[in-house]
Design a protein around this motif. Sequence first.
Motif, PDB file in Angstrom:
ATOM      1  N   THR A  17      48.628  23.461  80.576  1.00 52.38           N
ATOM      2  CA  THR A  17      47.913  23.415  82.280  1.00 52.38           C
ATOM      3  C   THR A  17      48.315  24.624  83.085  1.00 52.38           C
ATOM      4  O   THR A  17      49.377  25.036  82.898  1.00 52.38           O
ATOM      5  N   LYS A  27      52.884  27.259  86.746  1.00 46.67           N
ATOM      6  CA  LYS A  27      53.705  27.363  88.276  1.00 46.67           C
ATOM      7  C   LYS A  27      54.914  26.656  87.958  1.00 46.67           C
ATOM      8  O   LYS A  27      55.834  27.215  88.650  1.00 46.67           O
ATOM      9  N   GLN A  28      55.163  25.554  87.174  1.00 48.33           N
ATOM     10  CA  GLN A  28      56.193  24.893  87.238  1.00 48.33           C
ATOM     11  C   GLN A  28      57.502  25.665  86.535  1.00 48.33           C
ATOM     12  O   GLN A  28      58.622  25.723  86.518  1.00 48.33           O
ATOM     13  N   ASN A  72      49.232  23.935  85.913  1.00 48.85           N
ATOM     14  CA  ASN A  72      50.592  23.354  86.667  1.00 48.85           C
ATOM     15  C   ASN A  72      51.950  23.707  85.825  1.00 48.85           C
ATOM     16  O   ASN A  72      53.008  23.895  86.410  1.00 48.85           O
ATOM     17  N   HIS A  73      51.723  23.844  84.390  1.00 47.16           N
ATOM     18  CA  HIS A  73      52.890  24.086  83.481  1.00 47.16           C
ATOM     19  C   HIS A  73      53.257  25.764  83.912  1.00 47.16           C
ATOM     20  O   HIS A  73      54.461  25.907  83.837  1.00 47.16           O
TER      21      HIS A  73
END
Length: 217
Positions: A167, A172-173, A169-170
């Motif tokens: 994703t 960014k994280q 988000n993966h």
Amino acid sequence: MKFFADTADLNDIRELAAMGLLDGVTTNPSLVAKSGGDFKQTIAEICKIVDGPVSAEVVAMDVDGMLAEGRHLAKIASNVTIKVPMTWDGLKACRALTSEGTMVNVTLCFNANQALLAAKAGATFISPFIGRLDDIGLDGMDLIEEIREIYDNYDFETQILAASIRTVNHVKQSALAGADVATVPPATLKALVKHPLTDKGLEAFAADWAKTGQKIL
Ligand code: E4P
């Protein structure tokens, strides 16, 4: 954070490389099977497009087999990085190959102790699989954070290569957690550009511009 493309698809690699987005490429046997191409030819083609590390995975399970395959693949180009599994034999192969000057990516890492072992064995990259941990109800990002802390505690030079990214988000994280590299499927890499307010703003600008009746060219 460096971006690697997690694919063996040459068209995607060409497009991303031409945009200056690619610092390297990772492949695995499943991605090679999906691409349908000859493994060694595909790796050679990717190495012509990308200057950075290009991971090619061994399939032998024993150290002698891994070393034979790894040395053979490493001859394809100087930027070939040999991917070995996180096993006892994989760690032996890691040490031997890095001692010979070949970059090594230790793959299928699912806990911090495995990452510690890979660093001790001289791995160039460690690949913690975020998505597959999430798949079984754990938090893959916790693992990236733990490895970052351990590697920083002891100044290990092994680079954390966040893998199994599913994703945006993966991505960014991973960056927030201090991963050195994220290997990202092309579709996810392309999705990073998306934001609904960007699309909405662009539509409004286009509509207002049309009202002016002007042209730039
Ligand atoms: C890359 O090095 C890994 O093999 C890859 O990211 C695994 O991704 P997956 O868990 O989506 O198959």
